[in-house]
Design a protein around this motif. Sequence first.
Motif, PDB file in Angstrom:
ATOM      1  N   TRP A  42      -4.286  -2.794  31.606  1.00 10.60           N
ATOM      2  CA  TRP A  42      -2.826  -2.792  31.644  1.00 10.60           C
ATOM      3  C   TRP A  42      -2.264  -3.375  30.342  1.00 10.60           C
ATOM      4  O   TRP A  42      -2.822  -4.307  29.782  1.00 10.60           O
ATOM      5  N   THR A  43      -1.125  -2.830  29.928  1.00  8.73           N
ATOM      6  CA  THR A  43      -0.449  -3.288  28.719  1.00  8.73           C
ATOM      7  C   THR A  43       1.004  -3.600  29.036  1.00  8.73           C
ATOM      8  O   THR A  43       1.676  -2.811  29.720  1.00  8.73           O
ATOM      9  N   GLY A  44       1.503  -4.742  28.569  1.00  5.84           N
ATOM     10  CA  GLY A  44       2.902  -5.069  28.763  1.00  5.84           C
ATOM     11  C   GLY A  44       3.803  -4.199  27.911  1.00  5.84           C
ATOM     12  O   GLY A  44       3.592  -4.072  26.707  1.00  5.84           O
ATOM     13  N   ILE A  45       4.809  -3.566  28.544  1.00  7.51           N
ATOM     14  CA  ILE A  45       5.717  -2.688  27.800  1.00  7.51           C
ATOM     15  C   ILE A  45       7.158  -3.170  27.869  1.00  7.51           C
ATOM     16  O   ILE A  45       8.033  -2.636  27.185  1.00  7.51           O
ATOM     17  N   TYR A  46       7.427  -4.187  28.704  1.00  2.03           N
ATOM     18  CA  TYR A  46       8.789  -4.710  28.819  1.00  2.03           C
ATOM     19  C   TYR A  46       8.717  -6.109  29.399  1.00  2.03           C
ATOM     20  O   TYR A  46       7.882  -6.382  30.265  1.00  2.03           O
ATOM     21  N   GLN A  47       9.609  -6.998  28.949  1.00  4.35           N
ATOM     22  CA  GLN A  47       9.701  -8.338  29.516  1.00  4.35           C
ATOM     23  C   GLN A  47      11.087  -8.910  29.284  1.00  4.35           C
ATOM     24  O   GLN A  47      11.655  -8.772  28.210  1.00  4.35           O
ATOM     25  N   ASN A  48      11.636  -9.519  30.341  1.00  8.15           N
ATOM     26  CA  ASN A  48      12.911 -10.214  30.268  1.00  8.15           C
ATOM     27  C   ASN A  48      12.814 -11.418  31.193  1.00  8.15           C
ATOM     28  O   ASN A  48      12.889 -11.278  32.411  1.00  8.15           O
ATOM     29  N   PRO A  49      12.619 -12.615  30.650  1.00 11.15           N
ATOM     30  CA  PRO A  49      12.344 -13.796  31.469  1.00 11.15           C
ATOM     31  C   PRO A  49      13.415 -14.119  32.498  1.00 11.15           C
ATOM     32  O   PRO A  49      13.154 -14.856  33.451  1.00 11.15           O
ATOM     33  N   GLY A  50      14.617 -13.581  32.352  1.00 12.44           N
ATOM     34  CA  GLY A  50      15.676 -13.890  33.299  1.00 12.44           C
ATOM     35  C   GLY A  50      15.685 -13.020  34.534  1.00 12.44           C
ATOM     36  O   GLY A  50      16.548 -13.186  35.405  1.00 12.44           O
ATOM     37  N   LEU A  51      14.733 -12.101  34.657  1.00 16.17           N
ATOM     38  CA  LEU A  51      14.760 -11.127  35.742  1.00 16.17           C
ATOM     39  C   LEU A  51      13.548 -11.249  36.658  1.00 16.17           C
ATOM     40  O   LEU A  51      12.475 -11.657  36.238  1.00 16.17           O
ATOM     41  N   SER A  52      13.749 -10.883  37.923  1.00 19.43           N
ATOM     42  CA  SER A  52      12.643 -10.704  38.858  1.00 19.43           C
ATOM     43  C   SER A  52      12.675  -9.249  39.310  1.00 19.43           C
ATOM     44  O   SER A  52      13.606  -8.825  40.001  1.00 19.43           O
ATOM     45  N   LEU A  53      11.686  -8.455  38.905  1.00 21.96           N
ATOM     46  CA  LEU A  53      11.649  -7.026  39.224  1.00 21.96           C
ATOM     47  C   LEU A  53      10.849  -6.820  40.497  1.00 21.96           C
ATOM     48  O   LEU A  53       9.714  -7.260  40.604  1.00 21.96           O
ATOM     49  N   GLN A  54      11.445  -6.127  41.467  1.00 23.81           N
ATOM     50  CA  GLN A  54      10.886  -6.087  42.819  1.00 23.81           C
ATOM     51  C   GLN A  54      10.360  -4.731  43.258  1.00 23.81           C
ATOM     52  O   GLN A  54       9.433  -4.652  44.054  1.00 23.81           O
TER      53      GLN A  54
END
Length: 204
Positions: A42-54
């Motif tokens: 797996w490779t990280g393609i997006y990150q935003n520390p203020g969010l919880s993606l469900q």
Amino acid sequence: WTAINTGTTTHLYDLIFTDANTGFCIGNNGTVLKSTDGGMSWTGIYQNPGLSLQSIAMNSAGTLAIKGQKNSSQMFLMHSTDLGGSWQTDSTTYTYLGGADDRIQAAGTQFFFIQGFDYALMSGTPGSYQEVRQQTYSFDFHTALAGYALEDNLNAVLHTTDGGANWTQKPNNLTQAMLSNNQPLWGMKFPETTGVASFWHDYP
């Protein structure tokens, strides 16, 4: 089962494979991971520390949509039309309320999700969602037009064949049994092969 190293220690909440090789996994800290080898790496393609993606889903047009939280009361929606190469945020503000179905689901070209203090079931495409009914705890659509919903106030199983414009209550003995026992209905999901339920039964 064999544990696979995703390269992140954040909590992951949902995943989807769009074909035998390509998959997406989402979670806390606005994390989106992508695999192109069937989930082996797996490779990280997006990150935003203020969010919880469900929750993540893909419609028949190939658009990926993600539903998450900005904070305890505000929902977050974003989408991609190029398999995660770029992401666009929905500009409309939606209210998050715990207790209802947290999924975003795709059926045909449409996406469905619940938002707001009135548990509104929303339908549409990114940037163009509209309310199709209120007081909905859970739902499942097997085509863009045909689906089921669990109603909040009556604990009723409802069915639509026109994308939510009209709803009919399904004949069942489960609703009355649940009401007499004061036990609410919480969730539903139908097999993707048929998605049809004509009669409901109460099981202990």
